[in-house]
Design an enzyme around this catalytic site. Structure first.
Site, PDB file in Angstrom:
ATOM      1  N   GLY A  74       7.264  -2.563  -2.939  1.00  9.57           N
ATOM      2  CA  GLY A  74       6.611  -1.269  -2.977  1.00  9.57           C
ATOM      3  C   GLY A  74       7.066  -0.450  -4.159  1.00  9.57           C
TER       4      GLY A  74
ATOM      5  N   CYS B 204       3.726   3.324   9.034  1.00  6.50           N
ATOM      6  CA  CYS B 204       3.992   4.596   8.374  1.00  6.50           C
ATOM      7  C   CYS B 204       4.558   5.608   9.373  1.00  6.50           C
ATOM      8  CB  CYS B 204       2.713   5.151   7.759  1.00  6.50           C
ATOM      9  SG  CYS B 204       2.965   6.700   6.861  1.00  6.50           S
TER      10      CYS B 204
ATOM     11  N   PRO C 249       0.842  -1.197   0.000  1.00  9.80           N
ATOM     12  CA  PRO C 249       0.000   0.000   0.000  1.00  9.80           C
ATOM     13  C   PRO C 249       0.874   1.242   0.000  1.00  9.80           C
ATOM     14  CG  PRO C 249       0.063  -0.992   2.194  1.00  9.80           C
ATOM     15  CD  PRO C 249       0.801  -1.924   1.282  1.00  9.80           C
ATOM     16  N   MET C 250       0.592   2.170  -0.915  1.00 11.05           N
ATOM     17  CA  MET C 250       1.414   3.377  -1.028  1.00 11.05           C
ATOM     18  C   MET C 250       0.508   4.588  -1.203  1.00 11.05           C
ATOM     19  SD  MET C 250       4.589   1.973  -3.385  1.00 11.05           S
ATOM     20  CE  MET C 250       3.549   0.920  -4.421  1.00 11.05           C
TER      21      MET C 250
ATOM     22  N   ASN D 215       9.116  -7.051   3.790  1.00 13.90           N
ATOM     23  CA  ASN D 215       9.031  -5.847   2.963  1.00 13.90           C
ATOM     24  C   ASN D 215      10.265  -4.990   3.236  1.00 13.90           C
ATOM     25  OD1 ASN D 215       7.320  -2.745   3.355  1.00 13.90           O
ATOM     26  ND2 ASN D 215       7.839  -3.635   1.395  1.00 13.90           N
TER      27      ASN D 215
ATOM     28  N   HIS E  66       8.158  -4.655   7.617  1.00 12.44           N
ATOM     29  CA  HIS E  66       9.176  -3.852   6.937  1.00 12.44           C
ATOM     30  C   HIS E  66      10.458  -3.976   7.743  1.00 12.44           C
ATOM     31  CE1 HIS E  66      10.136   0.048   4.569  1.00 12.44           C
ATOM     32  NE2 HIS E  66      11.257  -0.482   5.010  1.00 12.44           N
TER      33      HIS E  66
END
Length: 340
Positions: A238, A105, A22-23, A216, A176
Site C-alpha cells: 500500500g 477499513c 486500494p487507498m 498485506n 491485512h
C-alpha cells in the site's frame, strides 16, 4: 517463470502475486496510470467506492478506467446484499478483472455506513453479500479483511470468518495482518499500532488451501515481498508503493520474472507527460497528476527540488507538462554535478 515483452497481459491468478492496495483519495485514475507505467504485470485496485455511490450516484465517474490499467480490480464498500449486487452489475459492465469487497477499513465514517472492518463481527452478513455479488457477475468476487477486530480471538474468529467466505464462494482473500481497533484508534493509528501477525496469516493460508490468499500490512520492500511469497499466493503493498513508487519498477523482473528493462525515471516522466497532456485537454489540472509523482526521485540527488517543483509549480494557474521536464532536469543536473 518468465513473461514476455511489455504490453503483454498476465492472467489474474498471476497478477495477484503482487498488487497495489486500494487507498482512499490516492489510487485514482492518474495514480493507477503511473503505477501501470512502472509495472505491467501487477494487479491494481481502485479506491474503495461505496455501493450506494455507484447505484444512486454517477456510476461513470466512479467506475471508469483505462484499458491500459488492466489487470485492475474495483473495491466496493457496503453491507446491503441487494445494493452490492446492483453495484456489482454496474462494475461488471465496465470490464473490471475482479470485484473486491472491503471488510478491512476501520475509519469512523466507514463504520457509520456499516461497511469496512466492522463487518468482521457479522460474517454471516458478509457471506450473504458475497453470494449476492457472485450471483450478479461471472467475474471473481474477493474480500479484503483484517485478522480481527477489537477483542476478537484471532484464531477462532478469523477461521470462522474465512470459512464463511469460502462457503459463500469467494474467489480469494486479501488479509491485512493486523487487527483493527474500532474504538480508541484513528485510521492512521490502525495502520501502525496494532501489532503485525504474519504467522497467523500464513496459518490461515495453509488451512484454507487451495483458496488463493494474499498478505498485506507493513511490507515495504521487494525483498520482504519475496519472503512472504514463500508462504502466500500473493503480496499487497500500500503506502510503501505510493510514497516510493519507483519500487514498483522492480516488480516485473523480481516478482514476475520479466526480462524486459525496468523503466527509468526519464521514461516514466516522459510517459506521464503524455498522460498529463491528455488529462489537461479533458479539463483536468496538472496537480491532479503530479501529486502522485512526488516520490519518484526519492534517494537521488535533486530529489528535494524535484518534489518542490511538482508540489508547488504544478498547482500554479495554467501549469502544463513542462513542469515535469523541469523536475526531471533538476535531478539530472544534480546527478551530473555529483558525478563530477
Amino acid at each position: 517463470m518468465t513473461l514476455e515483452a511489455p504490453g503483454s497481459v498476465v492472467s489474474l491468478t498471476t497478477a495477484r502475486r503482487f498488487s497495489v492496495a486500494p487507498m482512499m483519495e490516492w489510487t485514482d485514475l492518474a495514480c493507477r496510470h503511473l503505477h501501470r507505467v512502472l509495472t505491467r504485470h501487477s494487479l491494481l485496485f481502485t479506491e474503495m467506492v461505496t455501493s450506494a455511490a455507484i447505484v444512486h450516484g454517477d456510476a461513470e465517474r466512479h467506475l471508469r478506467f483505462e484499458p491500459f490499467e488492466q489487470p485492475v480490480a474495483v473495491q466496493l464498500g457496503g453491507s446491503d446484499p441487494s445494493e452490492l449486487a446492483a453495484a456489482t452489475r454496474l462494475a461488471d459492465a465496465f470490464g473490471y478483472d475482479e470485484i473486491n469487497l472491503n471488510v478491512g477499513c476501520p475509519s469512523d465514517r466507514v463504520q457509520s455506513g456499516r461497511f469496512g472492518a466492522c463487518l468482521m463481527a457479522v460474517p454471516d452478513l458478509v457471506a450473504e453479500c458475497v453470494r449476492a455479488m457472485r450471483d450478479a457477475t461471472d467475474r471473481p468476487v474477493t474480500v479484503k479483511c483484517r485478522i480481527g477486530i477489537d477483542d476478537q480471538d484471532i484464531e477462532e474468529s478469523l477461521d470462522r470468518f474465512a470459512d464463511k467466505m469460502a462457503e459463500a464462494g469467494v474467489a480469494a482473500l486479501y488479509v491485512h495482518a493486523r487487527k483493527a481497533w474500532l474504538q480508541g484508534l484513528s485510521p492512521k493509528e490502525n495502520r501502525t499500532i496494532p501489532p503485525l501477525d504474519y504467522p497467523r496469516v500464513y496459518r490461515l493460508r495453509q488451512r484454507m488451501a487451495p483458496l488463493p490468499m494474499m498478505i498485506n500490512g507493513g511490507i515495504e520492500t521487494i525483498d520482504q515481498a519475496l519472503e512472504h511469497l514463500e508462504h502466500m499466493d500473493g503480496v499487497m503493498l500500500g503506502r510503501a508503493a505510493y510514497h516510493n513508487p519507483m519500487i514498483l519498477a522492480e516488480v516485473d523482473s523480481r516478482i514476475f520474472g520479466a526480462t524486459t528493462p525496468a523503466p527509468d525515471l526519464a521514461r516514466v516522466m516522459s510517459e506521464m507527460t503524455d498522460y498529463a497532456e491528455t488529462h489537461l485537454a479533458k479539463g483536468g489540472r496538472l496537480n491532479q497528476v503530479a501529486r502522485h509523482m512526488l516520490g519518484l526521485a526519492n534517494g537521488r540527488p535533486g530529489a528535494r527540488l524535484f518534489r518542490q517543483i511538482l508540489s508547488v509549480d504544478a498547482c500554479r494557474p495554467n501549469a502544463g507538462p513542462e513542469v515535469f521536464e523541469r523536475a526531471l532536469a533538476a535531478v539530472e543536473t544534480q546527478e551530473i554535478a555529483v558525478a563530477v
